[in-house]
Enzyme design. Structure first.
Site, PDB file in Angstrom:
ATOM      1  N   SER A 144       0.843  -1.207   0.000  1.00 27.69           N
ATOM      2  CA  SER A 144       0.000   0.000   0.000  1.00 27.69           C
ATOM      3  C   SER A 144       0.873   1.250   0.000  1.00 27.69           C
ATOM      4  O   SER A 144       0.602   2.216  -0.728  1.00 27.69           O
ATOM      5  CB  SER A 144      -0.912   0.025   1.230  1.00 27.69           C
ATOM      6  OG  SER A 144      -1.751  -1.092   1.223  1.00 27.69           O
TER       7      SER A 144
ATOM      8  N   ASN B 123      -6.740  -9.725  -6.933  1.00 22.91           N
ATOM      9  CA  ASN B 123      -6.815 -10.425  -5.651  1.00 22.91           C
ATOM     10  C   ASN B 123      -8.153 -11.108  -5.397  1.00 22.91           C
ATOM     11  O   ASN B 123      -8.229 -12.100  -4.694  1.00 22.91           O
ATOM     12  CB  ASN B 123      -6.524  -9.450  -4.500  1.00 22.91           C
ATOM     13  CG  ASN B 123      -7.244  -8.127  -4.640  1.00 22.91           C
ATOM     14  OD1 ASN B 123      -7.212  -7.491  -5.683  1.00 22.91           O
ATOM     15  ND2 ASN B 123      -7.917  -7.721  -3.581  1.00 22.91           N
TER      16      ASN B 123
ATOM     17  N   GLN C 116      -0.232  -9.935  -6.080  1.00 18.41           N
ATOM     18  CA  GLN C 116      -0.838 -11.272  -6.130  1.00 18.41           C
ATOM     19  C   GLN C 116      -0.162 -12.176  -7.149  1.00 18.41           C
ATOM     20  O   GLN C 116      -0.347 -13.388  -7.115  1.00 18.41           O
ATOM     21  CB  GLN C 116      -2.342 -11.177  -6.439  1.00 18.41           C
ATOM     22  CG  GLN C 116      -3.165 -10.525  -5.352  1.00 18.41           C
ATOM     23  CD  GLN C 116      -3.227 -11.355  -4.065  1.00 18.41           C
ATOM     24  OE1 GLN C 116      -2.929 -12.549  -4.049  1.00 18.41           O
ATOM     25  NE2 GLN C 116      -3.597 -10.708  -2.973  1.00 18.41           N
TER      26      GLN C 116
ATOM     27  N   HIS D 125       4.051 -10.388   2.820  1.00 15.05           N
ATOM     28  CA  HIS D 125       3.139 -11.291   3.545  1.00 15.05           C
ATOM     29  C   HIS D 125       2.227 -12.102   2.621  1.00 15.05           C
ATOM     30  O   HIS D 125       1.522 -12.996   3.079  1.00 15.05           O
ATOM     31  CB  HIS D 125       2.333 -10.534   4.617  1.00 15.05           C
ATOM     32  CG  HIS D 125       1.233  -9.667   4.108  1.00 15.05           C
ATOM     33  ND1 HIS D 125      -0.061 -10.090   4.050  1.00 15.05           N
ATOM     34  CD2 HIS D 125       1.225  -8.389   3.667  1.00 15.05           C
ATOM     35  CE1 HIS D 125      -0.833  -9.102   3.600  1.00 15.05           C
ATOM     36  NE2 HIS D 125      -0.064  -8.055   3.349  1.00 15.05           N
TER      37      HIS D 125
ATOM     38  N   CYS E 211     -16.737  -6.390   2.425  1.00 15.33           N
ATOM     39  CA  CYS E 211     -17.754  -5.794   3.278  1.00 15.33           C
ATOM     40  C   CYS E 211     -17.128  -4.713   4.125  1.00 15.33           C
ATOM     41  O   CYS E 211     -16.362  -5.003   5.025  1.00 15.33           O
ATOM     42  CB  CYS E 211     -18.375  -6.854   4.173  1.00 15.33           C
ATOM     43  SG  CYS E 211     -20.030  -7.230   3.715  1.00 15.33           S
TER      44      CYS E 211
HETATM   45  N1  PLP Z   1      -2.409  -5.013  -3.906  1.00  9.81           N
HETATM   46  C1  PLP Z   1      -3.052  -6.188  -3.930  1.00  9.81           C
HETATM   47  C2  PLP Z   1      -3.451  -6.783  -5.240  1.00  9.81           C
HETATM   48  C3  PLP Z   1      -3.339  -6.851  -2.743  1.00  9.81           C
HETATM   49  O1  PLP Z   1      -4.001  -8.021  -2.767  1.00  9.81           O
HETATM   50  C4  PLP Z   1      -2.951  -6.247  -1.526  1.00  9.81           C
HETATM   51  C5  PLP Z   1      -3.300  -6.882  -0.241  1.00  9.81           C
HETATM   52  O2  PLP Z   1      -4.408  -7.287  -0.005  1.00  9.81           O
HETATM   53  C6  PLP Z   1      -2.281  -5.022  -1.562  1.00  9.81           C
HETATM   54  C7  PLP Z   1      -2.027  -4.437  -2.765  1.00  9.81           C
HETATM   55  C8  PLP Z   1      -1.840  -4.339  -0.294  1.00  9.81           C
HETATM   56  O3  PLP Z   1      -0.753  -5.022   0.271  1.00  9.81           O
HETATM   57  P1  PLP Z   1      -0.182  -4.639   1.709  1.00  9.81           P
HETATM   58  O4  PLP Z   1      -0.972  -5.414   2.684  1.00  9.81           O
HETATM   59  O5  PLP Z   1       1.258  -5.053   1.681  1.00  9.81           O
HETATM   60  O6  PLP Z   1      -0.314  -3.168   1.838  1.00  9.81           O
END
Ligand code: PLP
Length: 495
Positions: free
Chosen positions: A76, A153, A181, A203, A326
């Site tokens: 993020s 995702n 992803q 993660h 949600c």
């Molecule tokens: N982009 C995608 C496609 C994701 O699935 C996620 C996490 O759910 C993120 C970005 C955000 O990742 P982070 O938890 O490292 O901020």
């Protein structure tokens, strides 16, 4: 019939279990290499060397050079940094994003729009694909940055990034790709993809939380999001989280094994889907059949509110995710599912199953047995109350015990039902000791997602009469404004 309960984690797109080699590496660096990498003495040099090794490993993994890798705290953060850079450097130009980006892109774009940015959203087809022609049209020749994820995702769609990146380049725009992803599920080579920026998160690949990476192609601009020290070449201030970064690199070293398992994972997904369709042919598959992540299956089960199915699966030890994201304040249908053409109801009946690489045929068959029990009505024992059913008589019935599992912020935005008993969702288990077993319990939450999980858990723990409010208090309040004004906020007890 379920004889033996299993614990199955089928939500690997949300996060993954850190592998034991990652846990070992993180612990070792935390214990032995605690020096500040920016200092000059021996301990610091050891920590700096951990960072350099990790940078080289990540660079090798994605075919970049180490100087092109920036460690951050999360994907993020990486996405925010690039989007905000584009707006700051080229405020008059457009930023084009696909309609199914992660919230870290969607919400940042919304924020930038509120600051005056020109944001364009590129629609997708019913499989979630961005067409190159549509993309080209939107870009024109006044776009600063184009952004499209490698793999989605929620539904798993894999995009043709080389073609999209080429289109952006031809129109003079920089290209940002969220590879979160994709990494460890499909091969990722940033040069072959042709992107200017790419984003990764530890993660999601069995690494630790709190470590992200940003690939910035040599010569591409970047403005720091966080100012301060000179870490990461002056582009991201803050003492590096050496242990998490080392864990990230360790997770990257295992990628060849996970990629090698992809075919088997896909076979397991096929086994699951075939079994589900056999027992309920009305299931609608929201994930594409081709060019999709091998582990990701998103389905809509018509007529079933996803939180109820989630509650049943959780009851039997299976963790999956609601296909609709949600929001706890409002029951919002997923923007991804809506973008591929689902109605709100279809989106609220969707679940996402994202398999781990080591899933066994036995695990799939166990999941199918639980679903079969659910579809044939053998998993009930918990009553679902629609908002219209929770009327004044039921609300004020002394034999009814209302258990409100909302969080504090939610309680501030919508008052509690009369005489309800409050315990936050993450602390409900100890709170159950104070819930009487001789009453009919109705569990309520804000948007209808958490209450079924609590209700099914209580049923498992032997509470004889348990129900939950479907769609949550937000929906109930809309339907009963008079009852809300007359009774809500009265007689509340904190458990
Ligand atoms: N982009 C995608 C496609 C994701 O699935 C996620 C996490 O759910 C993120 C970005 C955000 O990742 P982070 O938890 O490292 O901020």
């Amino acid at each position: 019939m379920i004889l033996f309960r299993r614990e199955l984690y089928l939500d690997n797109n949300a996060t993954t279990k850190p592998s034991s080699r990652v846990v070992k590496r993180v612990a070792k660096v935390l214990r032995d290499c605690y020096g500040n990498p920016s200092s000059l003495y021996k301990d610091a040099r050891a920590a700096a060397s951990v960072l350099q090794d990790a940078r080289e490993i990540l660079a090798r993994t994605i075919n970049a050079s180490p100087e092109e890798i920036l460690f951050t705290g999360s994907a993020s953060e990486s996405l925010n940094t690039v989007l905000k850079t584009a707006f700051e450097l080229f405020p008059a130009k457009k930023i084009v994003i696909s309609a199914i980006e992660h919230a870290a892109v969607m919400r940042t774009a919304e924020y930038l729009r509120s600051r005056g940015a020109r944001i364009e959203i590129c629609a997708v087809d019913s499989e979630g694909r961005v067409s190159t022609e549509r993309f080209k049209e939107l870009l024109g020749n006044d776009t600063a940055l184009a952004c499209c994820m490698l793999a989605n995702n929620e539904i798993g769609t894999i995009q043709d990034i080389p073609a999209l990146a080429e289109t952006a380049k031809a129109g003079g725009a920089l290209f940002l790709c969220d590879c979160v992803q994709g990494l460890a599920k499909v091969p990722v080579d940033v040069r072959a993809l042709g992107v200017d920026y790419a984003v990764f998160s530890a993660h999601k690949i069995h690494g630790p939380k709190g470590a992200g990476a940003l690939y910035v192609k040599e010569g591409r601009p970047l403005i720091p999001l966080v100012h301060g020290g000179h870490q990461e070449g002056g582009l991201r201030a803050g003492t590096e989280s050496s242990h998490n970064i080392a864990g990230f690199a360790e997770a990257c070293l295992a990628i060849p094994e996970t990629l090698a398992a992809a075919r088997r994972t896909e076979e397991m997904k096929g086994r699951l889907l075939a079994g589900l369709l056999l027992m309920n042919p009305s299931i609608k598959v929201n994930s594409p059949s081709k060019n999709c992540l091998p582990n990701t299956l998103n389905i809509t089960v018509p007529g079933v509110i996803n939180s109820v199915l989630l509650g049943v699966l959780d009851f039997y030890g299976i963790a999956v995710s609601a296909g609709s994201a949600c929001n706890t304040q409002e029951n919002l249908a997923s923007h991804v599912l809506k973008a591929i053409g689902l109605t709100d109801d279809e989106a609220r009946s969707a679940i996402r199953i994202s398999l781990p690489e080591n899933i066994s045929a036995g695990d799939i068959d166990y999941t199918l047995r639980v679903c079969s029990d659910f579809f044939s009505g053998r998993c009930s024992g918990v009553t679902m109350f629609m908002p219209a059913q929770l009327d004044e008589d039921l609300l004020l019935d002394p034999g009814v015990f209302i258990l409100d599992v909302r969080f504090d912020g939610e309680r501030r935005s919508v008052k509690g039902l009369p005489n309800s008993h409050e315990v936050p969702f993450f602390r409900f288990v100890p709170g159950l000791a104070r819930v009487p077993r001789d009453k009919s319990v109705i569990v309520v939450c804000q948007a209808g997602l958490n209450a079924p999980l609590v209700a099914f858990y209580m049923r498992q723990k032997g509470f004889p009469r348990v129900g939950f409010l479907a769609a949550g208090l937000v929906a109930w309040k809309l339907l009963h404004p008079d009852l809300y004004e007359k009774h809500c906020g009265r007689g509340l007890t904190v458990l």
